[in-house]
Write a protein that holds these residues in place. Structure first.
Motif, PDB file in Angstrom:
ATOM      1  N   SER A  25     -15.067  10.232   6.894  1.00  0.00           N
ATOM      2  CA  SER A  25     -15.292  10.883   5.428  1.00  0.00           C
ATOM      3  C   SER A  25     -14.273  10.382   4.555  1.00  0.00           C
ATOM      4  N   ASP A  26     -14.675   9.582   3.469  1.00  0.00           N
ATOM      5  CA  ASP A  26     -13.658   9.077   2.647  1.00  0.00           C
ATOM      6  C   ASP A  26     -13.382   9.864   1.402  1.00  0.00           C
ATOM      7  N   ILE A  27     -12.503  11.042   1.742  1.00  0.00           N
ATOM      8  CA  ILE A  27     -12.050  11.934   0.749  1.00  0.00           C
ATOM      9  C   ILE A  27     -10.991  11.457  -0.032  1.00  0.00           C
ATOM     10  N   GLN A  28     -11.375  11.283  -1.477  1.00  0.00           N
ATOM     11  CA  GLN A  28     -10.287  10.633  -2.238  1.00  0.00           C
ATOM     12  C   GLN A  28      -8.950  11.368  -2.435  1.00  0.00           C
ATOM     13  N   GLU A  29      -8.968  12.501  -2.402  1.00  0.00           N
ATOM     14  CA  GLU A  29      -7.565  13.434  -2.533  1.00  0.00           C
ATOM     15  C   GLU A  29      -7.595  14.399  -1.433  1.00  0.00           C
ATOM     16  N   GLU A  30      -6.303  14.653  -1.205  1.00  0.00           N
ATOM     17  CA  GLU A  30      -5.811  15.654  -0.144  1.00  0.00           C
ATOM     18  C   GLU A  30      -6.170  17.129  -0.589  1.00  0.00           C
ATOM     19  N   PRO A  31      -6.411  18.058   0.330  1.00  0.00           N
ATOM     20  CA  PRO A  31      -6.164  19.465  -0.022  1.00  0.00           C
ATOM     21  C   PRO A  31      -5.115  20.016  -0.668  1.00  0.00           C
ATOM     22  N   ASP A  32      -5.061  21.023  -1.359  1.00  0.00           N
ATOM     23  CA  ASP A  32      -3.811  21.272  -2.058  1.00  0.00           C
ATOM     24  C   ASP A  32      -3.149  22.330  -1.289  1.00  0.00           C
ATOM     25  N   THR A  33      -3.937  23.060  -0.544  1.00  0.00           N
ATOM     26  CA  THR A  33      -3.351  24.385   0.245  1.00  0.00           C
ATOM     27  C   THR A  33      -3.651  24.142   1.676  1.00  0.00           C
ATOM     28  N   PRO A  34      -2.740  24.947   2.501  1.00  0.00           N
ATOM     29  CA  PRO A  34      -3.082  24.732   3.934  1.00  0.00           C
ATOM     30  C   PRO A  34      -4.427  25.383   4.332  1.00  0.00           C
ATOM     31  N   LEU A  74       5.844   6.537   2.642  1.00  0.00           N
ATOM     32  CA  LEU A  74       5.532   5.973   1.446  1.00  0.00           C
ATOM     33  C   LEU A  74       5.782   6.943   0.349  1.00  0.00           C
ATOM     34  N   ASP A  75       5.119   8.219   0.622  1.00  0.00           N
ATOM     35  CA  ASP A  75       5.130   9.275  -0.172  1.00  0.00           C
ATOM     36  C   ASP A  75       6.594   9.574  -0.721  1.00  0.00           C
ATOM     37  N   GLU A  76       7.541   9.750   0.561  1.00  0.00           N
ATOM     38  CA  GLU A  76       8.911  10.017   0.102  1.00  0.00           C
ATOM     39  C   GLU A  76       9.564   9.088  -0.868  1.00  0.00           C
ATOM     40  N   ALA A  77       9.322   7.582  -0.352  1.00  0.00           N
ATOM     41  CA  ALA A  77      10.049   6.718  -1.303  1.00  0.00           C
ATOM     42  C   ALA A  77       9.467   6.434  -2.614  1.00  0.00           C
ATOM     43  N   LEU A 102      -1.001   3.346  -4.198  1.00  0.00           N
ATOM     44  CA  LEU A 102      -1.051   2.591  -2.739  1.00  0.00           C
ATOM     45  C   LEU A 102      -1.906   2.925  -1.777  1.00  0.00           C
ATOM     46  N   ARG A 103      -2.358   4.308  -1.763  1.00  0.00           N
ATOM     47  CA  ARG A 103      -2.957   4.927  -0.841  1.00  0.00           C
ATOM     48  C   ARG A 103      -4.691   4.282  -0.759  1.00  0.00           C
ATOM     49  N   THR A 104      -4.774   4.392  -2.125  1.00  0.00           N
ATOM     50  CA  THR A 104      -6.323   3.656  -2.635  1.00  0.00           C
ATOM     51  C   THR A 104      -6.319   2.447  -2.029  1.00  0.00           C
ATOM     52  N   MET A 105      -5.229   1.559  -2.566  1.00  0.00           N
ATOM     53  CA  MET A 105      -5.244   0.153  -1.996  1.00  0.00           C
ATOM     54  C   MET A 105      -5.478  -0.133  -0.550  1.00  0.00           C
ATOM     55  N   LEU A 106      -4.531   0.440   0.169  1.00  0.00           N
ATOM     56  CA  LEU A 106      -4.613   0.524   1.635  1.00  0.00           C
ATOM     57  C   LEU A 106      -5.979   1.014   2.266  1.00  0.00           C
ATOM     58  N   PRO A 154       6.553   0.589   8.208  1.00  0.00           N
ATOM     59  CA  PRO A 154       5.668  -0.252   8.977  1.00  0.00           C
ATOM     60  C   PRO A 154       4.354  -0.077   8.695  1.00  0.00           C
ATOM     61  N   GLY A 155       3.384  -1.260   8.750  1.00  0.00           N
ATOM     62  CA  GLY A 155       2.053  -1.055   8.643  1.00  0.00           C
ATOM     63  C   GLY A 155       1.562  -1.376   7.274  1.00  0.00           C
ATOM     64  N   VAL A 156       2.313  -1.803   6.424  1.00  0.00           N
ATOM     65  CA  VAL A 156       1.804  -2.031   4.983  1.00  0.00           C
ATOM     66  C   VAL A 156       2.096  -3.617   4.678  1.00  0.00           C
ATOM     67  N   GLY A 157       2.389  -4.166   5.619  1.00  0.00           N
ATOM     68  CA  GLY A 157       3.085  -5.563   5.026  1.00  0.00           C
ATOM     69  C   GLY A 157       4.033  -5.999   4.207  1.00  0.00           C
ATOM     70  N   SER A 158       4.561  -7.118   4.180  1.00  0.00           N
ATOM     71  CA  SER A 158       5.523  -7.551   3.365  1.00  0.00           C
ATOM     72  C   SER A 158       5.175  -7.997   2.151  1.00  0.00           C
ATOM     73  N   PRO A 159       5.981  -7.862   0.948  1.00  0.00           N
ATOM     74  CA  PRO A 159       5.473  -8.463  -0.411  1.00  0.00           C
ATOM     75  C   PRO A 159       5.605 -10.120  -0.173  1.00  0.00           C
ATOM     76  N   THR A 160       4.796 -10.860  -0.570  1.00  0.00           N
ATOM     77  CA  THR A 160       4.911 -12.033  -0.594  1.00  0.00           C
ATOM     78  C   THR A 160       5.547 -12.899  -1.969  1.00  0.00           C
ATOM     79  N   SER A 161       6.160 -13.840  -1.701  1.00  0.00           N
ATOM     80  CA  SER A 161       6.926 -14.494  -2.616  1.00  0.00           C
ATOM     81  C   SER A 161       5.955 -15.152  -3.779  1.00  0.00           C
TER      82      SER A 161
END
Length: 458
Positions: free
Chosen positions: A151-160, A315-318, A410-414, A451-458
């Motif tokens: 299921s392509d749920i666009q947002e994460e739940p905000d509570t446990p 990615l979220d941390e960065a 970025l999550r949407t792009m991936l 890892p897993g998201v590729g490197s930026p191209t020049s």
């Protein structure tokens, strides 16, 4: 995907020569991508180019329509497991139950059982999606594929608690379906079918409906149990992460721990699968090449998915606190919706390495037009067809807002394999945000190797 320069190599050299425009238009109908190393100018100049209608480009997923406002899709990989189920039932299971059935009846009932099974998978995913929508989370689509459904749920739940409910309702649906199927099956069983021998004899007397129920009932219960294994991205893994989230109050720490557990489980499944392949008897599973290979593949899939979850955490941390407004490329190339396809090709798409363009009237964003959209229209009608008639409308495209978090973008792009997204503010087009720019920002502001998201191209 090959870039525009490689697709139309030789087109630019035809400009200024008689027939140059016509040659360019014909080549844009060539549905097979070429690279500089694979397609020479001479080949393109002399090839007899078919229409895209004769060789339609394959799509990864087939759209089946919409249910409750959710797009339902079928990935081509479903055909693999669907065929395996039908063959296993028609050649192995049902002939043992019904030695007197004709081949036509065996294959028909097997096909029906496989269809009911995949409808059960759809019900499982609908339970996730409708619960998410009830909590106000947007759901774009449900896709059935080789390993089940997503299921392509666009947002994460905000509570446990919401995470637990959304994740847990899927296995609950499978469990309920399994119980209902078995209850219905028991109604169709002969009343005097007591004892093992009597029950085996009763199985041979079952009709097609009861035979389907006798298989899909236990399978749905097994599906519910399997999905509750505490390994991301399975439902049990999400429930486990939510429990850790509630206990620690830290979603990132919960994700890190649950991803580690998922990797441990995945390698265990791979090891057990390899053991089965080499003939080692495993309790409750036995041995065998096919069963072992399938278990190893599932383990590999879980491991890859767990790594994806951990990558998203990094990615979220960065990107914490970074908004799109810091990375947007303002302005940029756009096209008006009233432009004809002929003009789009001659004045825009052949001018550089362009895959897709935002459609903008004044400052109002109308949608996106892509290379593949051209093939929706016959070449003879290009001059009379406007971009509006072939583009993807704004409400069906992925977009970003200036104030959006870059991590969400970025999550949407991936998720949707996009290298760039249009950026809007109050409905007006402001520019584009590019995945390469996001990755460069990460490299410039962090020592982390994602890892897993590729490197930026020049």
């Amino acid at each position: 995907m090959a870039n525009w320069a490689s697709r139309v190599k030789g087109e630019v050299s035809t400009r200024g020569r008689p027939g140059g425009n016509e040659a360019r238009r014909q080549r844009l109908h060539w549905p097979i991508e070429c690279t500089f190393s694979a397609c020479s100018t001479e080949v393109l100049e002399n090839a007899s180019l078919p229409s895209s209608r004769d060789l339609p480009m394959l799509r990864e997923s087939l759209s089946l329509g919409r249910l409750f406002g959710i797009s339902i899709k079928l990935n081509w990989s479903v055909l693999v497991i669907f065929a395996l189920i039908v063959v296993n039932l028609a050649v192995g299971v049902y002939p043992e139950w019904h030695p007197g059935w004709s081949p036509l009846l065996l294959w028909t009932v097997s096909l029906a059982a496989a269809v009911v099974f995949f409808l059960s998978l759809l019900a499982h995913e609908l339970a996730h999606s409708l619960t998410a929508k009830a909590y106000g989370l947007p759901v774009r689509s449900i896709t059935l594929f080789l390993f089940g459904g997503v299921s392509d749920i666009q947002e994460e739940p905000d509570t446990p608690w919401r995470e637990i409910v959304i994740a847990g309702v899927g296995p609950l649906m499978s469990l309920v379906l399994g119980i209902l199927f078995l209850w219905w099956f028991n109604l169709l069983m002969p009343v005097d079918a007591g004892g093992v021998d009597a029950q085996m004899q009763a199985f041979t007397e079952l009709g097609p409906t009861a035979s389907v129920l006798a298989w899909v009932g236990p399978i749905n219960i097994l599906l519910a149990v399997f999905n509750m294994i505490p390994a991301l991205p399975l439902d049990g893994g999400r429930v486990f992460r939510a429990i850790l989230w509630k206990a620690t109050g830290d979603l990132k720490k919960a994700t890190r721990w649950s991803a580690a557990v998922a990797r441990l489980i995945s390698w265990t499944l791979v090891g057990v699968g390899v053991a089965m392949i080499f003939g080692i008897e495993v309790p409750f599973l036995g041995s065998g090449f096919i069963g072992g290979l399938w278990l190893a593949v599932i383990g590999w899939f879980l491991g890859r998915s767990a790594m994806a979850s951990y990558t998203q955490l990094l990615l979220d941390e960065a990107l914490e606190g970074v908004q799109v407004s810091r990375l947007v490329r303002e302005g940029g190339q756009t096209v008006p919706s009233s432009l004809s396809i002929n003009t789009l090709i001659d004045d825009y798409l052949l001018e550089g390495d362009i895959e897709r363009l935002p459609v903008v009237d004044g400052a109002d964003y109308r949608g996106m037009v892509e290379f593949s959209d051209i093939h929706k229209v016959d070449q003879d009608d290009w001059s009379d067809t406007t971009i509006t008639q072939v583009m993807t409308p704004a409400d069906e495209t992925d977009t970003a807002q200036l104030q959006d978090d870059v991590s969400d973008v970025l999550r949407t792009m991936l998720r949707h394999s996009r290298d760039q997204l249009p950026v809007l503010h109050d409905g007006e087009f402001r520019g584009m945000v590019h995945r390469d720019d996001i990755l460069r920002w990460i490299q410039a502001h962090s020592d982390m190797n994602v890892p897993g998201v590729g490197s930026p191209t020049s």
